[in-house]
Design a protein around this motif. Sequence first.
Motif, mmCIF file in Angstrom:
data_model
loop_
_atom_site.group_PDB
_atom_site.id
_atom_site.type_symbol
_atom_site.label_atom_id
_atom_site.label_comp_id
_atom_site.label_asym_id
_atom_site.label_seq_id
_atom_site.Cartn_x
_atom_site.Cartn_y
_atom_site.Cartn_z
ATOM 1 N N PRO A 86 11.386 -2.534 5.542
ATOM 2 C CA PRO A 86 10.341 -1.811 6.241
ATOM 3 C C PRO A 86 9.803 -1.422 6.730
ATOM 4 C CG PRO A 86 13.055 -1.990 6.484
ATOM 5 C CD PRO A 86 12.641 -2.412 5.422
ATOM 6 N N ARG A 87 9.246 -0.398 5.764
ATOM 7 C CA ARG A 87 8.803 0.923 5.901
ATOM 8 C C ARG A 87 7.205 -0.285 5.134
ATOM 9 N NH1 ARG A 87 12.709 5.070 5.178
ATOM 10 N NH2 ARG A 87 13.200 4.324 3.066
ATOM 11 N N ALA A 88 6.671 -1.377 4.565
ATOM 12 C CA ALA A 88 6.121 -1.251 3.570
ATOM 13 C C ALA A 88 4.627 -1.931 4.325
ATOM 14 C CB ALA A 88 6.703 -2.465 2.732
ATOM 15 N N LYS A 89 3.428 -1.062 3.864
ATOM 16 C CA LYS A 89 2.156 -1.349 4.619
ATOM 17 C C LYS A 89 1.367 -1.583 3.871
ATOM 18 C CE LYS A 89 1.527 3.665 5.732
ATOM 19 N NZ LYS A 89 1.340 4.873 6.491
ATOM 20 N N THR A 90 0.623 -1.537 4.170
ATOM 21 C CA THR A 90 -0.989 -2.292 3.651
ATOM 22 C C THR A 90 -2.362 -1.413 4.682
ATOM 23 O OG1 THR A 90 -0.300 -4.611 2.595
ATOM 24 C CG2 THR A 90 -2.319 -4.152 2.316
ATOM 25 N N THR A 91 -2.612 -0.551 3.661
ATOM 26 C CA THR A 91 -3.766 -0.566 4.150
ATOM 27 C C THR A 91 -5.234 -0.196 3.206
ATOM 28 O OG1 THR A 91 -2.729 1.803 4.651
ATOM 29 C CG2 THR A 91 -5.113 2.385 4.889
ATOM 30 N N LEU B 281 -2.442 1.755 -10.732
ATOM 31 C CA LEU B 281 -4.234 1.665 -10.245
ATOM 32 C C LEU B 281 -3.822 -0.120 -11.695
ATOM 33 C CD1 LEU B 281 -5.088 4.565 -11.778
ATOM 34 C CD2 LEU B 281 -4.937 4.134 -9.206
ATOM 35 N N VAL B 282 -4.934 -0.643 -10.823
ATOM 36 C CA VAL B 282 -5.118 -2.401 -10.344
ATOM 37 C C VAL B 282 -6.086 -2.038 -10.274
ATOM 38 C CG1 VAL B 282 -4.526 -4.970 -9.995
ATOM 39 C CG2 VAL B 282 -3.032 -2.952 -9.843
ATOM 40 N N LYS B 283 -7.384 -2.631 -11.028
ATOM 41 C CA LYS B 283 -8.777 -3.374 -11.383
ATOM 42 C C LYS B 283 -8.919 -4.403 -11.153
ATOM 43 C CE LYS B 283 -13.330 -1.613 -11.967
ATOM 44 N NZ LYS B 283 -13.945 -1.225 -12.821
ATOM 45 N N LYS B 284 -9.292 -5.603 -10.994
ATOM 46 C CA LYS B 284 -9.028 -7.037 -10.603
ATOM 47 C C LYS B 284 -10.571 -7.382 -9.481
ATOM 48 C CE LYS B 284 -5.634 -7.766 -7.196
ATOM 49 N NZ LYS B 284 -5.144 -9.249 -7.118
ATOM 50 N N ASN B 285 -10.859 -8.647 -10.622
ATOM 51 C CA ASN B 285 -11.600 -9.724 -9.256
ATOM 52 C C ASN B 285 -10.548 -9.007 -7.316
ATOM 53 O OD1 ASN B 285 -13.256 -10.762 -11.004
ATOM 54 N ND2 ASN B 285 -12.125 -12.509 -11.807
ATOM 55 N N ALA B 286 -11.724 -9.373 -6.726
ATOM 56 C CA ALA B 286 -11.918 -9.004 -5.108
ATOM 57 C C ALA B 286 -11.591 -10.603 -4.660
ATOM 58 C CB ALA B 286 -12.202 -7.838 -4.126
ATOM 59 N N GLY B 287 -10.457 -11.575 -5.319
ATOM 60 C CA GLY B 287 -10.535 -12.505 -4.174
ATOM 61 C C GLY B 287 -10.155 -12.957 -2.607
ATOM 62 N N ASP B 288 -9.353 -11.868 -2.574
ATOM 63 C CA ASP B 288 -7.827 -11.841 -1.449
ATOM 64 C C ASP B 288 -9.218 -11.656 -0.629
ATOM 65 O OD1 ASP B 288 -7.127 -9.934 -3.496
ATOM 66 O OD2 ASP B 288 -4.980 -10.585 -2.210
ATOM 67 N N HIS C 289 9.589 0.726 -1.496
ATOM 68 C CA HIS C 289 10.605 1.743 -2.463
ATOM 69 C C HIS C 289 9.546 3.174 -3.340
ATOM 70 C CE1 HIS C 289 12.845 -1.026 -1.771
ATOM 71 N NE2 HIS C 289 12.529 -2.050 -1.322
ATOM 72 N N ASN C 290 9.136 3.263 -3.009
ATOM 73 C CA ASN C 290 8.455 4.618 -3.575
ATOM 74 C C ASN C 290 7.640 4.629 -4.519
ATOM 75 O OD1 ASN C 290 7.989 7.408 -3.499
ATOM 76 N ND2 ASN C 290 9.555 7.948 -4.273
ATOM 77 N N THR C 291 6.695 3.328 -4.161
ATOM 78 C CA THR C 291 5.604 2.716 -5.173
ATOM 79 C C THR C 291 4.827 2.400 -4.225
ATOM 80 O OG1 THR C 291 7.573 1.972 -7.003
ATOM 81 C CG2 THR C 291 5.367 1.695 -7.427
ATOM 82 N N LEU C 292 3.372 2.871 -4.642
ATOM 83 C CA LEU C 292 2.115 2.548 -4.269
ATOM 84 C C LEU C 292 0.944 1.702 -5.032
ATOM 85 C CD1 LEU C 292 0.098 3.402 -1.570
ATOM 86 C CD2 LEU C 292 -0.401 5.097 -2.550
ATOM 87 N N LEU C 293 0.470 0.729 -4.839
ATOM 88 C CA LEU C 293 -0.166 -0.593 -5.809
ATOM 89 C C LEU C 293 -1.855 0.397 -4.861
ATOM 90 C CD1 LEU C 293 -0.216 -2.352 -7.597
ATOM 91 C CD2 LEU C 293 -0.006 -3.981 -6.243
#
Length: 137
Positions: free
Chosen positions: A50-55, A94-101, A114-118
């Motif tokens: 429930p507290r998951a979010k994307t910025t 930290l992820v460095k990848k192609n910006a397909g999406d 769950h206390n992890t940030l991607l």
Amino acid sequence: MKDLLSTASSIIIILFCISLFFLSEGNRSDSGGPALLNKDSAEIQAGKHPRAKTTLFSRVQSVKLKKGVLMFVSIGEDGLREHFFLIRDKNVVLVKKNAGDMPGNSIKFDDDGHNTLLVTIPNTFDIDLMDAMTTSF
């Protein structure tokens, strides 16, 4: 004979209880009962916290990673804005990848709740994450 009768009746009662259990599970998922009416419980059942979010920070001009701090500059309505994010002492991937999406000039922060940030940085930015994270202070 009495033992055979009690064993048979016990098996019948156990089978009846198991059938009730499976019937009640089927009715819950099909009927969309009160548990599925709540938006938060639907997200939990879908596997999302429930507290998951994307910025998403768009219109990013430059990205640097120095001494455990992610620094980037974005263009907003009021001009250039500098953003600083401390990477050290946190559960950050930290992820460095192609910006397909996502747009090529953006940075995405996914908090799973769950206390992890991607942190996703597209390949359009010239930054070596391994070198930046392994340099000494």
